[in-house]
Design a protein around this motif. Structure first.
Motif, PDB file in Angstrom:
ATOM      1  N   LEU A  91       3.761  16.120  -3.655  1.00  0.00           N
ATOM      2  CA  LEU A  91       2.351  15.429  -4.242  1.00  0.00           C
ATOM      3  C   LEU A  91       1.727  14.595  -3.387  1.00  0.00           C
ATOM      4  N   LEU A  92       2.658  14.022  -2.748  1.00  0.00           N
ATOM      5  CA  LEU A  92       1.982  13.029  -1.470  1.00  0.00           C
ATOM      6  C   LEU A  92       1.238  13.707  -0.300  1.00  0.00           C
ATOM      7  N   ARG A  93       1.609  14.982  -0.225  1.00  0.00           N
ATOM      8  CA  ARG A  93       0.626  15.572   0.661  1.00  0.00           C
ATOM      9  C   ARG A  93      -0.039  16.948   0.404  1.00  0.00           C
ATOM     10  N   HIS A  94      -0.472  16.824  -0.952  1.00  0.00           N
ATOM     11  CA  HIS A  94      -1.108  17.969  -1.609  1.00  0.00           C
ATOM     12  C   HIS A  94      -2.682  17.654  -1.400  1.00  0.00           C
ATOM     13  N   PRO A  95      -3.394  18.249  -0.520  1.00  0.00           N
ATOM     14  CA  PRO A  95      -4.639  17.876  -0.441  1.00  0.00           C
ATOM     15  C   PRO A  95      -5.596  17.551  -1.594  1.00  0.00           C
ATOM     16  N   ASP A  96      -5.413  18.641  -2.409  1.00  0.00           N
ATOM     17  CA  ASP A  96      -6.234  18.705  -3.763  1.00  0.00           C
ATOM     18  C   ASP A  96      -5.843  17.433  -4.625  1.00  0.00           C
ATOM     19  N   LEU A  97      -4.549  16.989  -4.793  1.00  0.00           N
ATOM     20  CA  LEU A  97      -4.231  15.981  -5.538  1.00  0.00           C
ATOM     21  C   LEU A  97      -4.486  14.742  -4.921  1.00  0.00           C
ATOM     22  N   LEU A  98      -4.549  14.593  -3.333  1.00  0.00           N
ATOM     23  CA  LEU A  98      -5.058  13.323  -2.768  1.00  0.00           C
ATOM     24  C   LEU A  98      -6.690  13.282  -2.733  1.00  0.00           C
ATOM     25  N   ALA A  99      -7.391  14.477  -2.660  1.00  0.00           N
ATOM     26  CA  ALA A  99      -8.685  14.243  -2.694  1.00  0.00           C
ATOM     27  C   ALA A  99      -9.470  13.025  -3.291  1.00  0.00           C
ATOM     28  N   PRO A 100      -9.590  13.118  -4.607  1.00  0.00           N
ATOM     29  CA  PRO A 100     -10.239  11.712  -5.157  1.00  0.00           C
ATOM     30  C   PRO A 100      -9.945  10.489  -4.679  1.00  0.00           C
ATOM     31  N   VAL A 101      -8.760   9.965  -3.884  1.00  0.00           N
ATOM     32  CA  VAL A 101      -8.460   8.938  -3.439  1.00  0.00           C
ATOM     33  C   VAL A 101      -8.762   8.849  -1.920  1.00  0.00           C
ATOM     34  N   THR A 103       0.747  -1.044   0.082  1.00  0.00           N
ATOM     35  CA  THR A 103       0.071  -0.042  -0.140  1.00  0.00           C
ATOM     36  C   THR A 103       0.827   1.356   0.074  1.00  0.00           C
ATOM     37  N   ALA A 104       2.043   1.249   0.692  1.00  0.00           N
ATOM     38  CA  ALA A 104       2.782   2.444   0.894  1.00  0.00           C
ATOM     39  C   ALA A 104       3.539   2.434  -0.562  1.00  0.00           C
ATOM     40  N   ARG A 105       3.914   1.355  -1.133  1.00  0.00           N
ATOM     41  CA  ARG A 105       4.419   1.317  -2.520  1.00  0.00           C
ATOM     42  C   ARG A 105       3.392   1.996  -3.652  1.00  0.00           C
ATOM     43  N   TRP A 106       2.515   1.631  -3.298  1.00  0.00           N
ATOM     44  CA  TRP A 106       1.436   2.169  -4.232  1.00  0.00           C
ATOM     45  C   TRP A 106       1.111   3.641  -4.268  1.00  0.00           C
ATOM     46  N   LEU A 107       1.140   4.131  -2.984  1.00  0.00           N
ATOM     47  CA  LEU A 107       0.923   5.399  -2.799  1.00  0.00           C
ATOM     48  C   LEU A 107       2.131   6.427  -3.357  1.00  0.00           C
ATOM     49  N   THR A 108       3.334   5.830  -3.126  1.00  0.00           N
ATOM     50  CA  THR A 108       4.719   6.604  -3.652  1.00  0.00           C
ATOM     51  C   THR A 108       4.872   6.460  -5.211  1.00  0.00           C
ATOM     52  N   ARG A 109       4.179   5.596  -5.890  1.00  0.00           N
ATOM     53  CA  ARG A 109       4.023   5.590  -7.364  1.00  0.00           C
ATOM     54  C   ARG A 109       2.955   6.469  -7.704  1.00  0.00           C
ATOM     55  N   ALA A 110       1.909   6.427  -7.146  1.00  0.00           N
ATOM     56  CA  ALA A 110       0.813   7.337  -7.483  1.00  0.00           C
ATOM     57  C   ALA A 110       1.344   8.941  -7.256  1.00  0.00           C
ATOM     58  N   TYR A 111       1.831   8.938  -6.294  1.00  0.00           N
ATOM     59  CA  TYR A 111       2.309  10.681  -5.979  1.00  0.00           C
ATOM     60  C   TYR A 111       3.688  10.473  -5.559  1.00  0.00           C
ATOM     61  N   PRO A 112       4.644  10.489  -6.773  1.00  0.00           N
ATOM     62  CA  PRO A 112       6.129  10.198  -6.670  1.00  0.00           C
ATOM     63  C   PRO A 112       6.874  11.496  -6.076  1.00  0.00           C
ATOM     64  N   ALA A 113       7.693  11.219  -5.412  1.00  0.00           N
ATOM     65  CA  ALA A 113       8.652  12.323  -5.076  1.00  0.00           C
ATOM     66  C   ALA A 113       9.478  12.877  -6.079  1.00  0.00           C
ATOM     67  N   GLY A 114       9.567  14.401  -5.882  1.00  0.00           N
ATOM     68  CA  GLY A 114      10.587  15.025  -7.059  1.00  0.00           C
ATOM     69  C   GLY A 114      11.906  14.735  -6.357  1.00  0.00           C
ATOM     70  N   GLY A 115      12.879  15.182  -7.365  1.00  0.00           N
ATOM     71  CA  GLY A 115      14.446  15.114  -6.677  1.00  0.00           C
ATOM     72  C   GLY A 115      14.707  13.724  -6.863  1.00  0.00           C
ATOM     73  N   ALA A 144       4.928   8.022   3.653  1.00  0.00           N
ATOM     74  CA  ALA A 144       3.726   7.074   3.119  1.00  0.00           C
ATOM     75  C   ALA A 144       3.571   5.963   3.873  1.00  0.00           C
ATOM     76  N   ARG A 145       4.577   5.331   4.536  1.00  0.00           N
ATOM     77  CA  ARG A 145       4.750   4.142   5.011  1.00  0.00           C
ATOM     78  C   ARG A 145       4.106   4.420   6.654  1.00  0.00           C
ATOM     79  N   GLN A 146       4.456   5.635   7.341  1.00  0.00           N
ATOM     80  CA  GLN A 146       3.901   5.934   8.599  1.00  0.00           C
ATOM     81  C   GLN A 146       2.482   6.146   8.306  1.00  0.00           C
ATOM     82  N   TRP A 149      -7.586   6.032   3.484  1.00  0.00           N
ATOM     83  CA  TRP A 149      -7.621   6.588   4.809  1.00  0.00           C
ATOM     84  C   TRP A 149      -6.038   7.182   4.970  1.00  0.00           C
ATOM     85  N   ALA A 150      -4.956   6.649   4.465  1.00  0.00           N
ATOM     86  CA  ALA A 150      -3.720   7.174   4.492  1.00  0.00           C
ATOM     87  C   ALA A 150      -3.461   8.455   3.714  1.00  0.00           C
ATOM     88  N   ALA A 151      -4.128   8.629   2.645  1.00  0.00           N
ATOM     89  CA  ALA A 151      -4.397   9.742   1.825  1.00  0.00           C
ATOM     90  C   ALA A 151      -4.919  10.923   2.789  1.00  0.00           C
TER      91      ALA A 151
END
Length: 177
Positions: free
Chosen positions: A147-157, A14-26, A38-40, A100-102
């Motif tokens: 991206l992983l913490r952006h409320p607007d991007l996370l909203a659909p999930v 589940t953490a892997r899915w989140l980090t792929r759906a909302y990848p880190a920059g850098g 994501a894991r926490q 819930w994690a989102a």
């Protein structure tokens, strides 16, 4: 079997899915910092969703359902990936836990309430548990997981199962079951 051990595959996938759906920059460090956040969030969500040893054992036997609907919500192109030679980890993604994690990643107040609701649960018995990266991210952590913490991007999930999360948090002491 330990509660945490039986949830490990679900939390990892589940953490892997989140980090792929909302990848880190850098670079690599940013990806590692985003993965830790994501894991926490996923750990807190999984512990809330499966509060007892029996709950964790049942999902370990039955399986959580997979990422198919989530992939559709986020527009991920996963055709043919979950098959035998594809990405079998996707079958261990739990849609409710992702949602819930989102919600926890996008709403700091909700994350604080969720970690407080875990007090006294079988998951937090024994060694001290801390969720600093989820609850109090530093500037680098926020930037790495923009991206992983952006409320607007996370909203659909996050909105898929937000009401269930709010109901679970309102139940309070029932979580220690």
């Amino acid at each position: 079997m330990s509660v945490d051990f039986s949830l490990s595959p679900l939390i990892a996938a589940t953490a892997r899915w989140l980090t792929r759906a909302y990848p880190a920059g850098g670079g690599v460090l940013d990806r590692a910092v985003a993965e830790a956040q994501a894991r926490q969030a996923v750990t807190v969500a999984a512990w809330l969703r499966y509060p007892t040893t029996m709950d964790a054992a049942l999902v370990a036997v039955a399986g959580p359902g997979g990422s198919e609907r989530l992939d559709g919500v986020t527009g991920a192109d996963t055709a043919g990936r979950a098959g035998e030679d594809g990405e079998p980890w996707r079958s261990w993604v739990d849609e409710v836990v992702v949602s819930w994690a989102a919600a926890l990643l996008g709403e700091p107040g909700l994350a604080a309430a969720a970690t407080e609701a875990l007090a006294g649960s079988p998951h937090t018995a024994g060694a001290p548990v801390e969720f600093r990266r989820l609850l109090d991210p530093g500037e680098h952590e926020r930037r790495a997981a923009a991206l992983l913490r952006h409320p607007d991007l996370l909203a659909p999930v996050a909105d898929l199962h937000r009401d269930q999360l709010l109901d679970r948090l309102a139940a309070g002491p029932a979580l220690t079951g």
